[in-house]
Motif scaffolding. Structure first.
Motif, short mmCIF file in Angstrom:
data_model
loop_
_atom_site.label_atom_id
_atom_site.label_comp_id
_atom_site.label_asym_id
_atom_site.label_seq_id
_atom_site.Cartn_x
_atom_site.Cartn_y
_atom_site.Cartn_z
N LYS A 25 34.91 47.81 44.22
CA LYS A 25 33.66 48.43 43.78
C LYS A 25 34.01 49.49 42.73
CE LYS A 25 31.22 46.20 46.90
NZ LYS A 25 32.25 45.23 47.32
N ASP A 26 33.44 49.33 41.55
CA ASP A 26 33.76 50.28 40.49
C ASP A 26 33.28 51.68 40.80
OD1 ASP A 26 32.42 51.72 37.88
OD2 ASP A 26 34.39 50.88 37.48
N LYS A 27 34.13 52.64 40.55
CA LYS A 27 33.74 54.06 40.68
C LYS A 27 33.78 54.78 39.34
CE LYS A 27 35.25 54.78 45.46
NZ LYS A 27 35.39 53.32 45.74
N ASN A 28 34.38 54.11 38.35
CA ASN A 28 34.61 54.80 37.09
C ASN A 28 33.33 54.98 36.28
OD1 ASN A 28 37.40 55.12 37.53
ND2 ASN A 28 37.81 53.02 36.83
N ILE A 29 32.42 54.02 36.36
CA ILE A 29 31.17 54.14 35.60
C ILE A 29 30.49 55.46 35.95
CG2 ILE A 29 28.83 53.21 35.27
CD1 ILE A 29 30.01 50.39 35.83
N GLY A 30 30.33 55.72 37.24
CA GLY A 30 29.65 56.94 37.68
C GLY A 30 30.40 58.21 37.28
N SER A 31 31.73 58.18 37.42
CA SER A 31 32.51 59.37 37.06
C SER A 31 32.43 59.66 35.57
CB SER A 31 34.00 59.16 37.37
OG SER A 31 34.18 58.81 38.71
N ILE A 32 32.62 58.63 34.76
CA ILE A 32 32.59 58.84 33.32
C ILE A 32 31.20 59.28 32.89
CG2 ILE A 32 32.88 57.77 31.04
CD1 ILE A 32 34.92 55.84 32.31
N ALA A 33 30.18 58.66 33.45
CA ALA A 33 28.80 59.03 33.11
C ALA A 33 28.55 60.51 33.36
CB ALA A 33 27.81 58.17 33.90
N GLU A 34 28.95 60.97 34.53
CA GLU A 34 28.78 62.40 34.89
C GLU A 34 29.51 63.29 33.92
OE1 GLU A 34 28.54 62.87 39.75
OE2 GLU A 34 30.37 63.44 38.66
N ARG A 35 30.76 62.96 33.65
CA ARG A 35 31.60 63.82 32.83
C ARG A 35 31.12 63.85 31.38
NH1 ARG A 35 37.88 63.46 34.37
NH2 ARG A 35 37.75 65.35 33.10
N LEU A 36 30.61 62.75 30.88
CA LEU A 36 30.07 62.74 29.51
C LEU A 36 28.78 63.55 29.44
CD1 LEU A 36 30.68 59.03 28.41
CD2 LEU A 36 32.00 61.06 27.79
N THR A 37 27.94 63.42 30.45
CA THR A 37 26.68 64.18 30.48
C THR A 37 26.95 65.68 30.43
OG1 THR A 37 25.41 62.48 31.62
CG2 THR A 37 24.69 64.74 31.95
N GLU A 38 27.99 66.11 31.15
CA GLU A 38 28.34 67.54 31.18
C GLU A 38 28.64 68.09 29.79
OE1 GLU A 38 31.75 67.92 33.73
OE2 GLU A 38 30.55 67.45 35.51
N ILE A 39 29.18 67.25 28.90
CA ILE A 39 29.51 67.76 27.56
C ILE A 39 28.55 67.24 26.50
CG2 ILE A 39 31.92 68.22 28.10
CD1 ILE A 39 32.68 65.58 26.80
N GLY A 40 27.41 66.75 26.93
CA GLY A 40 26.36 66.42 25.96
C GLY A 40 26.56 65.11 25.23
N ILE A 41 27.47 64.27 25.71
CA ILE A 41 27.64 62.95 25.10
C ILE A 41 26.75 61.97 25.86
CG2 ILE A 41 29.26 61.03 24.71
CD1 ILE A 41 31.44 63.06 24.19
N ASP A 42 25.93 61.22 25.11
CA ASP A 42 24.98 60.29 25.73
C ASP A 42 25.62 58.94 25.98
OD1 ASP A 42 22.21 61.37 23.58
OD2 ASP A 42 23.01 62.21 25.45
N LEU A 43 25.84 58.62 27.24
CA LEU A 43 26.30 57.27 27.57
C LEU A 43 25.10 56.33 27.42
CD1 LEU A 43 28.45 55.31 28.59
CD2 LEU A 43 27.76 55.89 30.93
#
Lengths: 246, 246
Positions: A25-43
């Protein structure tokens, strides 16, 4: 008014048969999404593709053209099914060989006599790429153009992202305010919410139902780059919900 | 030799800003992947897109053309940001209206006086679609062409999938055998594994590292549609690993 900052966008490409089979089960999508949102990058998009060269090449080329950054996960290990590095080289139409810097990193972990042909595969880096350090297990990721190629193992991927994120263009962070709708069902507040959304075009207002044992638990999220606009929408939504609760 | 059965393939389209922002962690990809694997349908691609009509239309059209089936999740609720039904209608270039069958289903849950404009949005179904029943909260999903449009809330999505899966063409189930590589690192067995993979072209052999507190925990998975071929590869892999453990 200040010049608007152009949005910084991203896509994620998850590479791996084991995700598509459901065994992992992928966990990276959620982690990367969160971390990009924190710095204002739009996934803006995520794709999951098999460990197949033509699929990887085609997805890499489609996504890197469309967004500011592309992050890939998976397929950079030492086994025969790890074909990401070769596929990314093919996508960029560059060569690929064992990279001296990468070999040196692997030697931090493996004695020279243990650096066999399979392990050396992890030092194959497309020509022109920069390396992404891997403090967990030494085998580096790499970046080429606007593409960041990382491991699939979440602990290693996140360590690589630690090295990558500080160097990226950051957008203006998106602020998010969450309003719990309590036991109110979406159908009760949707019309009021829609009217508020129409009046507050600079924010996005989403309604996200979920279920608990006692029924729906709905939350409304206001997202926007301007704190005042977000707060104004929030105030109206809270007032609207109050009228429904009476 | 018996006629080979053509593979039955699928894609999943996850629709939702909240997944891309990282606020909600998707669980549906993994569930659908598992359930399709059980019935021999090969999930070949997953995409996650925003709640934006042009993105949904474009992804629906790309994926439905390429695979036997497309499953979408999300965006069929009553709020203004639920635009999936309209987008799917646009992708198929058909009209969309309140559907009498769907309205009847909603009336199983809502009194007529509570069936407001927002809730009636959930009865908007593209012309020509069939309905997918929703035993949890009544608002139906729908299918049109080879596209199955389902809820985003996992409990409801899985209930809809219960109704959908029995009617699909099933492929020959893929058998999977897992061999735990114990504490052996990938670099130790990768060369041997690659040689075995080259000799067993009718199966796929993947190596999947993960990390525990004590280090890597690697597993090798042999997948194939022929039980004898899978077993033969397994036997060789186990023997090869044994030689490394001595």
């Amino acid at each position: 008014m200040p010049e608007p900052i152009a949005p910084v966008t991203a896509a994620v490409l998850v590479i791996g048969d084991e995700i598509l089979s459901g065994r992992t089960k992928d966990k990276n999508i959620g982690s990367i999404a969160e971390r990009l949102t924190e710095i204002g990058i739009d996934l803006r998009e995520v794709r999951v593709v098999p460990d197949e060269a033509s699929e990887i090449v085609s997805a890499v080329n489609a996504l890197r053209a469309r967004y500011t950054y592309l992050f890939t996960t998976g397929g950079i290990g030492p086994t025969h099914d790890d074909i990401t590095a070769d596929s990314v080289a093919a996508a960029f139409e560059v060569g690929i060989d064992v990279d001296a810097r990468a070999r040196a990193m692997l030697l931090e972990r493996h004695k020279p006599e243990d650096l066999n042909e399979a392990r050396l595969r992890m030092a194959r880096i497309p020509h022109g790429a920069d390396l992404i350090p891997n403090p967990v297990s030494k085998a580096p990721g790499f970046s080429i153009g606007n593409v960041f190629v990382m491991a699939g193992v979440p602990q290693i991927m996140n360590a690589m992202l630690d090295a990558v994120l500080p160097g990226l263009s950051q957008g203006v962070p998106v602020l998010a305010e969450t309003i719990e709708a309590g036991g109110l069902p979406e159908g009760a507040f949707a019309t009021g919410l829609s009217a508020i959304a129409a009046r507050h075009g600079s924010v996005s207002i989403g309604s996200y139902p979920s279920m608990t044992q006692s029924g729906f638990a709905n939350r409304i999220v206001v997202r926007g780059r301007d704190a005042e606009a977000v707060a104004a929408a929030r105030v109206e939504i809270e007032a609207m919900l109050e009228t429904l609760k009476r």
